[in-house]
Motif scaffolding. Structure first.
Motif, PDB file in Angstrom:
ATOM      1  N   ARG A   1      35.692  70.011  45.235  1.00  7.86           N
ATOM      2  CA  ARG A   1      34.370  70.630  45.087  1.00  7.86           C
ATOM      3  C   ARG A   1      33.529  69.736  44.191  1.00  7.86           C
ATOM      4  NH1 ARG A   1      35.733  76.959  44.091  1.00  7.86           N
ATOM      5  NH2 ARG A   1      33.552  77.057  43.491  1.00  7.86           N
ATOM      6  N   PRO A   2      32.416  69.182  44.718  1.00  7.27           N
ATOM      7  CA  PRO A   2      31.589  68.231  43.950  1.00  7.27           C
ATOM      8  C   PRO A   2      31.201  68.742  42.562  1.00  7.27           C
ATOM      9  CG  PRO A   2      30.868  68.312  46.228  1.00  7.27           C
ATOM     10  CD  PRO A   2      31.896  69.399  46.075  1.00  7.27           C
ATOM     11  N   ALA A   3      30.886  70.036  42.446  1.00  4.93           N
ATOM     12  CA  ALA A   3      30.484  70.585  41.141  1.00  4.93           C
ATOM     13  C   ALA A   3      31.612  70.456  40.129  1.00  4.93           C
ATOM     14  CB  ALA A   3      30.067  72.048  41.290  1.00  4.93           C
ATOM     15  N   PHE A   4      32.849  70.523  40.610  1.00  8.68           N
ATOM     16  CA  PHE A   4      33.997  70.380  39.728  1.00  8.68           C
ATOM     17  C   PHE A   4      34.022  68.978  39.117  1.00  8.68           C
ATOM     18  CE2 PHE A   4      36.545  74.137  39.989  1.00  8.68           C
ATOM     19  CZ  PHE A   4      37.561  73.941  39.073  1.00  8.68           C
ATOM     20  N   ARG A   5      33.660  67.990  39.920  1.00  7.94           N
ATOM     21  CA  ARG A   5      33.695  66.601  39.459  1.00  7.94           C
ATOM     22  C   ARG A   5      32.752  66.402  38.273  1.00  7.94           C
ATOM     23  NH1 ARG A   5      36.727  62.281  42.490  1.00  7.94           N
ATOM     24  NH2 ARG A   5      36.326  60.454  41.244  1.00  7.94           N
ATOM     25  N   ARG A   6      31.664  67.178  38.268  1.00  6.85           N
ATOM     26  CA  ARG A   6      30.681  67.015  37.190  1.00  6.85           C
ATOM     27  C   ARG A   6      31.166  67.581  35.855  1.00  6.85           C
ATOM     28  NH1 ARG A   6      27.358  67.202  41.751  1.00  6.85           N
ATOM     29  NH2 ARG A   6      27.239  69.463  41.940  1.00  6.85           N
ATOM     30  N   ILE A   7      32.252  68.353  35.881  1.00  4.45           N
ATOM     31  CA  ILE A   7      32.838  68.831  34.625  1.00  4.45           C
ATOM     32  C   ILE A   7      33.239  67.646  33.757  1.00  4.45           C
ATOM     33  CG2 ILE A   7      34.776  70.090  33.593  1.00  4.45           C
ATOM     34  CD1 ILE A   7      34.856  71.785  36.156  1.00  4.45           C
ATOM     35  N   VAL A   8      33.717  66.589  34.410  1.00  6.12           N
ATOM     36  CA  VAL A   8      34.180  65.404  33.690  1.00  6.12           C
ATOM     37  C   VAL A   8      33.051  64.784  32.882  1.00  6.12           C
ATOM     38  CG1 VAL A   8      35.232  63.117  33.941  1.00  6.12           C
ATOM     39  CG2 VAL A   8      35.979  64.995  35.393  1.00  6.12           C
ATOM     40  N   ASN A   9      31.820  64.903  33.379  1.00  5.54           N
ATOM     41  CA  ASN A   9      30.671  64.384  32.625  1.00  5.54           C
ATOM     42  C   ASN A   9      30.559  65.079  31.271  1.00  5.54           C
ATOM     43  OD1 ASN A   9      30.069  62.799  34.842  1.00  5.54           O
ATOM     44  ND2 ASN A   9      28.613  64.274  35.697  1.00  5.54           N
ATOM     45  N   ILE A  10      30.807  66.406  31.260  1.00  3.84           N
ATOM     46  CA  ILE A  10      30.777  67.159  29.999  1.00  3.84           C
ATOM     47  C   ILE A  10      31.939  66.733  29.110  1.00  3.84           C
ATOM     48  CG2 ILE A  10      31.023  69.457  28.970  1.00  3.84           C
ATOM     49  CD1 ILE A  10      29.666  70.625  31.401  1.00  3.84           C
ATOM     50  N   VAL A  11      33.127  66.642  29.707  1.00  2.00           N
ATOM     51  CA  VAL A  11      34.327  66.279  28.947  1.00  2.00           C
ATOM     52  C   VAL A  11      34.149  64.939  28.241  1.00  2.00           C
ATOM     53  CG1 VAL A  11      36.757  65.604  29.181  1.00  2.00           C
ATOM     54  CG2 VAL A  11      35.913  67.640  30.362  1.00  2.00           C
ATOM     55  N   ASN A  12      33.560  63.996  28.942  1.00  6.98           N
ATOM     56  CA  ASN A  12      33.413  62.656  28.370  1.00  6.98           C
ATOM     57  C   ASN A  12      32.323  62.571  27.304  1.00  6.98           C
ATOM     58  OD1 ASN A  12      35.491  61.635  29.940  1.00  6.98           O
ATOM     59  ND2 ASN A  12      34.148  61.033  31.609  1.00  6.98           N
ATOM     60  N   LEU A  13      31.539  63.641  27.134  1.00  8.03           N
ATOM     61  CA  LEU A  13      30.528  63.683  26.073  1.00  8.03           C
ATOM     62  C   LEU A  13      31.069  64.350  24.805  1.00  8.03           C
ATOM     63  CD1 LEU A  13      27.348  64.715  28.104  1.00  8.03           C
ATOM     64  CD2 LEU A  13      27.820  62.482  27.089  1.00  8.03           C
ATOM     65  N   LEU A  14      32.262  64.954  24.904  1.00  7.12           N
ATOM     66  CA  LEU A  14      32.841  65.663  23.765  1.00  7.12           C
ATOM     67  C   LEU A  14      33.325  64.673  22.709  1.00  7.12           C
ATOM     68  CD1 LEU A  14      34.915  68.299  25.772  1.00  7.12           C
ATOM     69  CD2 LEU A  14      32.838  68.748  24.460  1.00  7.12           C
ATOM     70  N   PRO A  15      33.399  65.106  21.452  1.00  2.25           N
ATOM     71  CA  PRO A  15      33.887  64.224  20.393  1.00  2.25           C
ATOM     72  C   PRO A  15      35.324  63.755  20.673  1.00  2.25           C
ATOM     73  CG  PRO A  15      32.910  66.215  19.478  1.00  2.25           C
ATOM     74  CD  PRO A  15      33.009  66.436  20.957  1.00  2.25           C
ATOM     75  N   GLN A  16      35.656  62.591  20.194  1.00  2.00           N
ATOM     76  CA  GLN A  16      37.008  62.061  20.395  1.00  2.00           C
ATOM     77  C   GLN A  16      38.032  62.998  19.756  1.00  2.00           C
ATOM     78  OE1 GLN A  16      37.435  58.063  19.034  1.00  2.00           O
ATOM     79  NE2 GLN A  16      39.359  57.717  20.108  1.00  2.00           N
ATOM     80  N   GLY A  17      39.095  63.301  20.486  1.00  2.00           N
ATOM     81  CA  GLY A  17      40.132  64.191  19.978  1.00  2.00           C
ATOM     82  C   GLY A  17      39.881  65.656  20.247  1.00  2.00           C
ATOM     83  N   PHE A  18      38.753  65.964  20.882  1.00  2.00           N
ATOM     84  CA  PHE A  18      38.438  67.371  21.210  1.00  2.00           C
ATOM     85  C   PHE A  18      39.455  67.881  22.233  1.00  2.00           C
ATOM     86  CE2 PHE A  18      36.317  70.876  23.283  1.00  2.00           C
ATOM     87  CZ  PHE A  18      35.583  71.473  22.282  1.00  2.00           C
ATOM     88  N   PRO A  19      40.014  69.096  22.043  1.00  2.00           N
ATOM     89  CA  PRO A  19      41.042  69.598  22.954  1.00  2.00           C
ATOM     90  C   PRO A  19      40.517  69.856  24.373  1.00  2.00           C
ATOM     91  CG  PRO A  19      41.051  70.828  20.888  1.00  2.00           C
ATOM     92  CD  PRO A  19      39.797  70.008  20.909  1.00  2.00           C
ATOM     93  N   VAL A  20      41.126  69.194  25.339  1.00  2.00           N
ATOM     94  CA  VAL A  20      40.806  69.378  26.754  1.00  2.00           C
ATOM     95  C   VAL A  20      42.110  69.547  27.512  1.00  2.00           C
ATOM     96  CG1 VAL A  20      39.800  68.342  28.829  1.00  2.00           C
ATOM     97  CG2 VAL A  20      38.691  68.005  26.605  1.00  2.00           C
ATOM     98  N   LEU A  21      42.154  70.543  28.390  1.00  2.00           N
ATOM     99  CA  LEU A  21      43.367  70.777  29.185  1.00  2.00           C
ATOM    100  C   LEU A  21      42.980  70.914  30.649  1.00  2.00           C
ATOM    101  CD1 LEU A  21      46.434  71.483  29.365  1.00  2.00           C
ATOM    102  CD2 LEU A  21      45.761  73.873  29.062  1.00  2.00           C
TER     103      LEU A  21
END
Length: 220
Positions: A114-134
């Motif tokens: 789902r293309p919208a799912f792919r855009r989640i990664v854009n948010i993840v990559n803007l988070l501070p280093q070490g921020f918990p992502v699962l």
């Protein structure tokens, strides 16, 4: 990557109760969201979900509660990222963790991309280093897992469990047409000793088609 029923949800639900802020879970399945929220509330955990199955007033009220820190766990459909109200609201939230459920959906090699799912990664990559992502899934091939790892940059650890289910048996039946498939299905079901089962089909239209066909062949 663990089998269905392993307890992947607990891997983010329990940490979410321990973190000071909000855990946001991107999930593609509205029914699953509602089940999880109902379960969490029964345990006294403040949880809500935002999706297209709810009216705008309800979704806006939940967003406001999330901004005020009244919610610990928030489930949201990935398509909501394109909503300007969500984009503005998330800046005001005290985020503690981001979870991508059914993570195979962010891979073009996944069976439910789902293309919208792919855009989640854009948010993840803007988070501070070490921020918990699962990211969790029960259906990632090696190719899908590699694709997800490449998208979620940083110090990422892959945990793959044993996905073999002893109560599953897989087989492929080759037929020449959709009509032949319907005929085979009726013949096959007539031979089964069990009284219940689930048939998955590709479209909503086909659910009606198959249900009508099976009813005419004496199946409830």
């Amino acid at each position: 990557i663990e089998k269905t029923g392993f307890g992947k949800s607990l891997c983010y639900q329990f940490p979410a109760t321990q973190f000071p802020g909000l855990t946001v879970i991107f999930s593609p399945l509205i029914a699953l969201m509602r089940d999880q929220v109902s379960y969490l509330k029964s345990k006294g955990i403040s949880a809500e979900c935002i999706n297209s199955g709810q009216d705008q007033v309800t979704n806006e009220a939940i967003l406001e509660e999330a901004k005020q820190g009244k919610i610990k766990i928030l489930y949201i459909a990935p398509e909501r990222q394109e909503n300007q109200e969500w984009i503005e609201a998330v800046r005001s939230m005290n985020l503690s963790m981001v979870v991508i459920d059914e993570a195979h959906c962010i891979s073009v090699w996944g069976h439910d991309f789902r293309p919208a799912f792919r855009r989640i990664v854009n948010i993840v990559n803007l988070l501070p280093q070490g921020f918990p992502v699962l990211a969790t899934t029960a259906t990632a091939t090696a190719r899908v897992a590699d694709d997800i790892l490449k998208q979620i940059v940083g110090n990422v650890q892959l945990i793959r469990g044993n996905l073999i289910r002893e109560n599953f048996r897989l087989a492929v039946i080759r037929v020449d047409s959709e009509d032949a498939k319907l005929a085979w299905m009726a013949e096959f079901l007539a031979l089964q000793k069990e009284n219940t089962g689930i048939a998955y089909v590709g479209t909503r239209v086909n659910t009606e088609l198959y249900a009508t066909w099976l009813q005419k062949n004496g199946f409830s």
